[in-house]
Design a protein around this motif. Structure first.
Motif: not given
Length: 543
Positions: A69, A149-150, A145-147, A142-143, A135, A128
């Motif tokens: 990141e 979405q990325s 989900l974020s992955a 939640s991790v 993840t 990305r």
């Protein structure tokens, strides 16, 4: 039994992934491998660095995520003498360095002894994707989900296999849906069969937002003749859904604006309906309510900051009392000498509005004052595709609550009964022993107090300045006249109707012309119904 076995299998699979991750995390050989790979990040071309990023993702070490990141954000640096990968912070003539992997402080070095590791867009895409790989198997939903979405944003066909593996183990419905969308986008970017492409188009079309529309439009340009009909059908489906969402969004904006107009106009409906007084200082009562909120928040900040989330609850009764008392003072000191003389009343209240504005400027200054949102009124949320902010949502509920309480006061209390009697026939009410002068004073105070409550609400969505009330006084009169003078239900319907109509006209005519058109519509309407939508009935009215 099959469901139980399937659930057990998924749990074992997730446990094995976590176990592997733990072994990777704490294995010294693997940690050494990660450090060696990190030292290779500054070397070679951008494509070489992309290969290193891919290898870092393959280690499965989640400690690499913040490092990647920082790399994507351009914050990763290398100490030229030692090759250590660090984060830096200014420290006088030198810079303070922190190990990027462990987060341990590593002292200070000269500014010229560190060099930023440069990135370009292709390397950012690789980062990305790598973060998504690291993840996507996390035990934290939640991790994951974020992955997902990325990966949806990356749209990399190389992620299809990884997403298939993750989907086989995923049991959270919301995360699974985003994974399926990410896989569908990746398939559209790859050379897939017609059947796979059609299924992917259906998944993207079901998403139905503007991102999905943009994806299908971009794919359409290079689509084959076999895929083009399905893509065009998906685009048409999304456009129909977005058109309905736009209508719903405009309705919400109209209700939000209508609730603000309702709060500003409801007090005016009482005073104008009972006494027939055109009170041009009504907007200043709204402004004083907003400044009362500002004062209350400042006192809480300095005296009891822990109560800040309760600042509006404290400001509401304070604003009601302050503006109510000012309203009674205006009625007893000025208005009562001018009954039956509408022009003099209008000029007197207009002069009072200027005096109050100047007094506020002298006390608080002419610039805008900051009134903050409590935590529970900050941010926004999505309601079936319609974006709503929490402050607007609570203001709509507050306006309806004030309306309901006012109805109870008018229908169930002695003051309400006397106010309705005076509204319908002042002389008859006086003959029955009602002290109409005090009813007038209390009515004016009640209307002004409600205007103060409107100011508390408006302080959360508008600038608090001496001119705050002037922006709502004309609209308030339009609402009262359109709904029916003195009729609360008419005020509610009129406020919501004008709010929705105004928001539907704005995209085509602009904000200023939309208000002019609304005013023209009201004028034409009043020609047909001079008493408004809901006219009060009584002997004085019918006479």
């Amino acid at each position: 039994m099959p469901i139980l076995l399937d659930t057990l299998f998924r749990c074992l699979a997730r446990f094995s992934v976590c176990l592997v991750a733990m072994l990777v995390m704490f294995g010294s050989a693997r940690a050494q491998s990660v450090e060696e790979l990190m030292r290779q990040l500054p070397d070679g071309s951008y494509s070489d660095r992309g290969e290193v990023v891919t290898q870092l993702a393959a280690t499965g070490d989640t400690r690499v995520v913040p490092v990647l990141e920082a790399l994507a954000a351009g914050d990763l640096n290398v100490v030229e003498e030692t090759g250590q990968i660090v984060l830096i912070a200014p420290a006088g003539d030198n810079v303070s360095i922190t190990d990027a992997l462990t987060g341990a402080e590593a002292g200070e070095v000269g500014r010229r002894d560190v060099e930023r590791i440069r990135v370009n867009n292709s390397l950012r895409r690789a980062v990305r994707t790598a973060i998504g790989q690291l993840t996507l198997m996390s035990p934290n939903a939640s991790v994951r989900l974020s992955a997902a979405q990325s990966m949806f944003q990356a749209a990399d066909p190389d992620n299809i296999e990884l997403l298939d593996e993750a989907l086989a183990q995923e049991d959270d419905a919301s995360v699974r849906r985003v994974m399926e969308e990410a896989r569908a986008v990746a398939i559209l970017r790859a050379d897939s069969s017609v059947e796979e492409t059609t299924a992917a188009i259906d998944v993207i079309a079901a998403r139905g937002d503007r991102n999905a529309l943009g994806i299908l439009n971009s794919v359409l340009a290079d689509a084959s003749e076999e895929d083009r009909p399905a893509i065009e059908a998906g685009i048409a489906s999304i456009e129909r859904k977005l058109a309905l969402l736009d209508v719903g969004q405009n309705v919400w904006y109209g209700i939000s604006l209508g609730s603000v107009l309702l709060l500003a106009a409801i007090g005016l409906a009482i005073t104008f309906g009972v006494m027939g007084v055109i009170n041009m200082a009504h907007g200043e009562m709204v402004m004083i309510g907003a400044y009362t909120t500002y004062v209350v928040q400042n006192l809480i900040r300095t005296s009891a900051p822990g109560l800040f989330d309760w600042s509006l609850a404290i400001a509401l009764p304070a604003a009601f009392v302050v503006t109510g008392l000012i309203g009674i003072a205006i009625e007893r000191g000025v208005i009562r000498w001018l009954y039956g003389r509408p022009l003099e009343t209008l000029l007197a209240t207009w002069g009072l509005s200027l005096i109050i504005q100047q007094a506020v400027r002298t006390t608080f200054g002419a610039s805008n004052r900051e009134v903050s949102n409590p935590s529970w009124m900050s941010g926004s949320f999505d309601f079936y595709g319609i974006a709503m902010t929490w402050n607007r949502f609570w203001i709509v509920l507050f306006a309806l609550a004030v309306f309901a309480i006012l109805l109870i006061v008018m229908k169930r209390t002695a003051l309400g009964l006397q106010m309705r009697a005076v509204t319908q026939n002042r002389r008859m009410a006086s003959s029955m022993g009602i002290r109409t002068p005090w009813v007038d004073a209390l009515t004016f105070g009640l209307g002004s107090g409600i205007a103060g409550l409107a100011g508390v609400a408006l302080s959360q969505i508008d600038n608090v300045s001496p001119n705050l009330g002037q922006g709502y006084i004309i609209d308030s009169f339009m609402v009262v006249v359109f709904g029916g003078v003195g009729n609360l239900w008419g005020t509610l319907v009129g406020a919501l109707t004008l709010g929705v109509v105004n928001k539907f006209l704005e995209p085509y005519a602009g904000a200023v012309l939309a208000k002019i058109l609304v005013l023209v519509i009201i004028i034409l309407f009043i020609q047909k119904r001079p008493r408004g939508l809901f006219a009060l009935k009584g002997r004085a009215v019918d006479a």
